[in-house]
Design a protein around this motif. Sequence first.
Motif, PDB file in Angstrom:
ATOM      1  N   VAL A 106       0.614  -1.148  -0.459  1.00 26.80           N
ATOM      2  CA  VAL A 106      -0.120   0.045  -0.470  1.00 26.80           C
ATOM      3  C   VAL A 106       0.851   1.377  -0.216  1.00 26.80           C
ATOM      4  O   VAL A 106       0.068   2.252  -0.647  1.00 26.80           O
ATOM      5  N   LEU A 107       1.973   1.367   0.563  1.00 28.96           N
ATOM      6  CA  LEU A 107       3.379   2.457   1.147  1.00 28.96           C
ATOM      7  C   LEU A 107       3.827   2.621  -0.679  1.00 28.96           C
ATOM      8  O   LEU A 107       3.195   4.206  -1.303  1.00 28.96           O
ATOM      9  N   PHE A 108       4.231   1.686  -1.668  1.00 26.61           N
ATOM     10  CA  PHE A 108       4.354   1.889  -2.492  1.00 26.61           C
ATOM     11  C   PHE A 108       3.199   1.851  -3.820  1.00 26.61           C
ATOM     12  O   PHE A 108       3.814   2.929  -4.706  1.00 26.61           O
ATOM     13  N   ALA A 109       2.154   1.354  -3.658  1.00 30.35           N
ATOM     14  CA  ALA A 109       1.258   1.866  -4.326  1.00 30.35           C
ATOM     15  C   ALA A 109       0.437   3.786  -4.151  1.00 30.35           C
ATOM     16  O   ALA A 109       0.871   4.209  -5.079  1.00 30.35           O
ATOM     17  N   ARG A 110       1.198   4.009  -2.803  1.00 24.13           N
ATOM     18  CA  ARG A 110       0.780   5.141  -3.143  1.00 24.13           C
ATOM     19  C   ARG A 110       1.986   6.112  -3.391  1.00 24.13           C
ATOM     20  O   ARG A 110       1.637   7.196  -3.990  1.00 24.13           O
ATOM     21  N   ARG A 111       3.328   5.953  -3.926  1.00 22.22           N
ATOM     22  CA  ARG A 111       3.529   6.603  -4.002  1.00 22.22           C
ATOM     23  C   ARG A 111       3.798   6.781  -5.344  1.00 22.22           C
ATOM     24  O   ARG A 111       5.135   7.903  -5.793  1.00 22.22           O
ATOM     25  N   THR A 112       3.284   5.483  -6.311  1.00 26.85           N
ATOM     26  CA  THR A 112       2.832   6.080  -7.193  1.00 26.85           C
ATOM     27  C   THR A 112       1.940   6.393  -8.023  1.00 26.85           C
ATOM     28  O   THR A 112       1.934   5.523  -8.945  1.00 26.85           O
ATOM     29  N   GLY A 113       1.118   6.539  -7.337  1.00 30.62           N
ATOM     30  CA  GLY A 113      -0.117   6.464  -7.141  1.00 30.62           C
ATOM     31  C   GLY A 113      -1.347   5.512  -7.744  1.00 30.62           C
ATOM     32  O   GLY A 113      -2.283   6.410  -8.629  1.00 30.62           O
ATOM     33  N   LEU A 114      -1.001   4.687  -7.199  1.00 33.14           N
ATOM     34  CA  LEU A 114      -1.619   3.629  -7.922  1.00 33.14           C
ATOM     35  C   LEU A 114      -2.783   3.087  -7.078  1.00 33.14           C
ATOM     36  O   LEU A 114      -2.046   3.348  -6.110  1.00 33.14           O
ATOM     37  N   ASP A 115      -4.349   2.881  -6.736  1.00 36.75           N
ATOM     38  CA  ASP A 115      -5.574   3.098  -5.619  1.00 36.75           C
ATOM     39  C   ASP A 115      -5.125   1.698  -5.323  1.00 36.75           C
ATOM     40  O   ASP A 115      -4.930   0.834  -6.437  1.00 36.75           O
ATOM     41  N   ARG A 116      -5.164   1.370  -4.419  1.00 31.93           N
ATOM     42  CA  ARG A 116      -4.547   0.658  -3.005  1.00 31.93           C
ATOM     43  C   ARG A 116      -5.755  -0.839  -3.277  1.00 31.93           C
ATOM     44  O   ARG A 116      -5.845  -1.552  -3.039  1.00 31.93           O
ATOM     45  N   GLU A 117      -6.938  -0.083  -3.898  1.00 29.99           N
ATOM     46  CA  GLU A 117      -7.967  -0.677  -4.157  1.00 29.99           C
ATOM     47  C   GLU A 117      -7.223  -1.896  -6.131  1.00 29.99           C
ATOM     48  O   GLU A 117      -8.224  -3.162  -5.940  1.00 29.99           O
ATOM     49  N   LEU A 118      -6.590  -1.930  -6.501  1.00 21.30           N
ATOM     50  CA  LEU A 118      -6.017  -2.221  -7.186  1.00 21.30           C
ATOM     51  C   LEU A 118      -5.203  -3.246  -6.966  1.00 21.30           C
ATOM     52  O   LEU A 118      -4.805  -5.063  -7.942  1.00 21.30           O
ATOM     53  N   LEU A 119      -4.746  -3.437  -5.350  1.00 21.66           N
ATOM     54  CA  LEU A 119      -4.015  -4.233  -5.394  1.00 21.66           C
ATOM     55  C   LEU A 119      -4.198  -6.117  -5.032  1.00 21.66           C
ATOM     56  O   LEU A 119      -3.348  -5.975  -5.710  1.00 21.66           O
ATOM     57  N   SER A 120      -5.544  -6.071  -5.756  1.00 19.74           N
ATOM     58  CA  SER A 120      -6.140  -7.504  -4.920  1.00 19.74           C
ATOM     59  C   SER A 120      -6.166  -8.027  -7.000  1.00 19.74           C
ATOM     60  O   SER A 120      -5.971  -9.420  -6.977  1.00 19.74           O
ATOM     61  N   ARG A 121      -6.375  -7.133  -7.751  1.00 18.89           N
ATOM     62  CA  ARG A 121      -6.402  -7.271  -9.198  1.00 18.89           C
ATOM     63  C   ARG A 121      -5.147  -8.339  -9.929  1.00 18.89           C
ATOM     64  O   ARG A 121      -3.814  -8.068  -9.702  1.00 18.89           O
ATOM     65  N   PHE A 122      -5.251  -9.516 -11.433  1.00 15.77           N
ATOM     66  CA  PHE A 122      -4.207  -9.191 -11.414  1.00 15.77           C
ATOM     67  C   PHE A 122      -4.570  -8.424 -12.846  1.00 15.77           C
ATOM     68  O   PHE A 122      -4.965  -7.483 -12.997  1.00 15.77           O
ATOM     69  N   PRO A 123      -2.471  -8.362 -13.480  1.00 23.00           N
ATOM     70  CA  PRO A 123      -2.302  -8.199 -14.726  1.00 23.00           C
ATOM     71  C   PRO A 123      -4.038  -7.917 -15.918  1.00 23.00           C
ATOM     72  O   PRO A 123      -3.687  -6.254 -16.097  1.00 23.00           O
ATOM     73  N   SER A 124      -4.854  -8.748 -15.968  1.00 23.70           N
ATOM     74  CA  SER A 124      -5.480  -8.942 -16.956  1.00 23.70           C
ATOM     75  C   SER A 124      -6.293  -8.013 -15.898  1.00 23.70           C
ATOM     76  O   SER A 124      -7.402  -7.740 -17.257  1.00 23.70           O
ATOM     77  N   GLN A 125      -6.667  -7.897 -15.430  1.00 26.67           N
ATOM     78  CA  GLN A 125      -7.855  -6.796 -14.988  1.00 26.67           C
ATOM     79  C   GLN A 125      -7.385  -5.301 -14.466  1.00 26.67           C
ATOM     80  O   GLN A 125      -8.289  -4.737 -14.375  1.00 26.67           O
ATOM     81  N   VAL A 126      -6.305  -5.175 -15.447  1.00 29.05           N
ATOM     82  CA  VAL A 126      -6.076  -3.538 -15.340  1.00 29.05           C
ATOM     83  C   VAL A 126      -5.466  -2.988 -16.452  1.00 29.05           C
ATOM     84  O   VAL A 126      -5.126  -3.979 -17.623  1.00 29.05           O
ATOM     85  N   SER A 127      -5.633  -1.998 -16.499  1.00 31.86           N
ATOM     86  CA  SER A 127      -4.441  -1.186 -17.804  1.00 31.86           C
ATOM     87  C   SER A 127      -3.506  -1.157 -18.076  1.00 31.86           C
ATOM     88  O   SER A 127      -2.821  -1.484 -17.078  1.00 31.86           O
ATOM     89  N   ASP A 128      -2.943  -0.819 -19.416  1.00 28.05           N
ATOM     90  CA  ASP A 128      -1.836  -0.720 -19.349  1.00 28.05           C
ATOM     91  C   ASP A 128      -0.901   0.250 -18.168  1.00 28.05           C
ATOM     92  O   ASP A 128       0.176   0.119 -17.749  1.00 28.05           O
ATOM     93  N   GLY A 129      -1.444   1.371 -18.112  1.00 28.97           N
ATOM     94  CA  GLY A 129      -0.391   2.459 -17.139  1.00 28.97           C
ATOM     95  C   GLY A 129      -1.574   2.342 -15.999  1.00 28.97           C
ATOM     96  O   GLY A 129      -0.119   1.918 -14.508  1.00 28.97           O
ATOM     97  N   GLN A 130      -1.866   1.299 -15.043  1.00 26.08           N
ATOM     98  CA  GLN A 130      -2.061   1.046 -14.150  1.00 26.08           C
ATOM     99  C   GLN A 130      -1.266  -0.292 -14.190  1.00 26.08           C
ATOM    100  O   GLN A 130      -0.502   0.028 -12.752  1.00 26.08           O
ATOM    101  N   LEU A 131       0.018  -0.785 -14.396  1.00 30.17           N
ATOM    102  CA  LEU A 131       0.139  -1.991 -14.510  1.00 30.17           C
ATOM    103  C   LEU A 131       2.246  -1.348 -14.347  1.00 30.17           C
ATOM    104  O   LEU A 131       2.529  -2.055 -13.616  1.00 30.17           O
ATOM    105  N   GLN A 132       1.649  -0.631 -15.559  1.00 28.78           N
ATOM    106  CA  GLN A 132       3.234   0.321 -15.588  1.00 28.78           C
ATOM    107  C   GLN A 132       3.653   0.718 -14.185  1.00 28.78           C
ATOM    108  O   GLN A 132       5.003   1.313 -13.414  1.00 28.78           O
ATOM    109  N   ARG A 133       2.397   1.152 -12.909  1.00 25.85           N
ATOM    110  CA  ARG A 133       2.947   2.287 -12.015  1.00 25.85           C
ATOM    111  C   ARG A 133       3.461   0.955 -10.738  1.00 25.85           C
ATOM    112  O   ARG A 133       4.160   1.773 -10.174  1.00 25.85           O
ATOM    113  N   ALA A 134       2.202  -0.161 -11.039  1.00 28.40           N
ATOM    114  CA  ALA A 134       3.057  -1.341 -10.239  1.00 28.40           C
ATOM    115  C   ALA A 134       4.270  -1.340 -10.539  1.00 28.40           C
ATOM    116  O   ALA A 134       4.904  -2.053  -9.806  1.00 28.40           O
ATOM    117  N   CYS A 135       4.715  -1.839 -11.532  1.00 29.90           N
ATOM    118  CA  CYS A 135       6.076  -1.948 -12.243  1.00 29.90           C
ATOM    119  C   CYS A 135       7.375  -1.069 -11.510  1.00 29.90           C
ATOM    120  O   CYS A 135       8.396  -1.934 -11.495  1.00 29.90           O
TER     121      CYS A 135
END
Length: 199
Positions: A106-135
Amino acid sequence: MISAENVTVRFGDHIVLDGKDFAVPTAAISGIYGRSGTGKTTLLRLLAGLRRPDSGTVLFDGDPLAPVGSIAMLDQHPRLVCNPRWTLARIITEPGDITRRRVDPVLFARRTGLDRELLSRFPSQVSDGQLQRACLARALVQQPRYLMCDEPTAMLDPIASADVVTMLRSIAAGGTGIVLVSHDPDIIDELCSTTTELL
């Protein structure tokens, strides 16, 4: 500093890089740009320690071997470098798992602007931009001294691209040396303090 001096790389009879020099200081963004096929990614792999040059030298703070964990990569194709069976939380915490270090996604998701609600999702369930934030969050977990970015905005829409650009500026301001590879000279001009064009 990472320094490449007079490096040459060949693939068979084809010379991809011919006697190139490049330096990567900390706390700055250094750019590499040029057309496709000019050796941008090859040079990036040399600087990341993933390949040795056929001639010339690459030194990592004066040493021929990069310290383990000191360099992180951000790929232009996030879907190719993420395990599709892992949640975004597990993708982010992977470097911590490897070093047996507890990481709060959650801390690192916040630093990259990734919604914490997306953390339980899989790559196929998010956009390219959201996945790049996770990377990018995964790269920050690694706490690298250097971050190698290979066309990190190529697959993103303008809003997501602008967000990644802002984050890269912030990471460099924190002391990390960044290498940005792009075919887009406008992004290079906007972000980089030094630039090298490969022809």
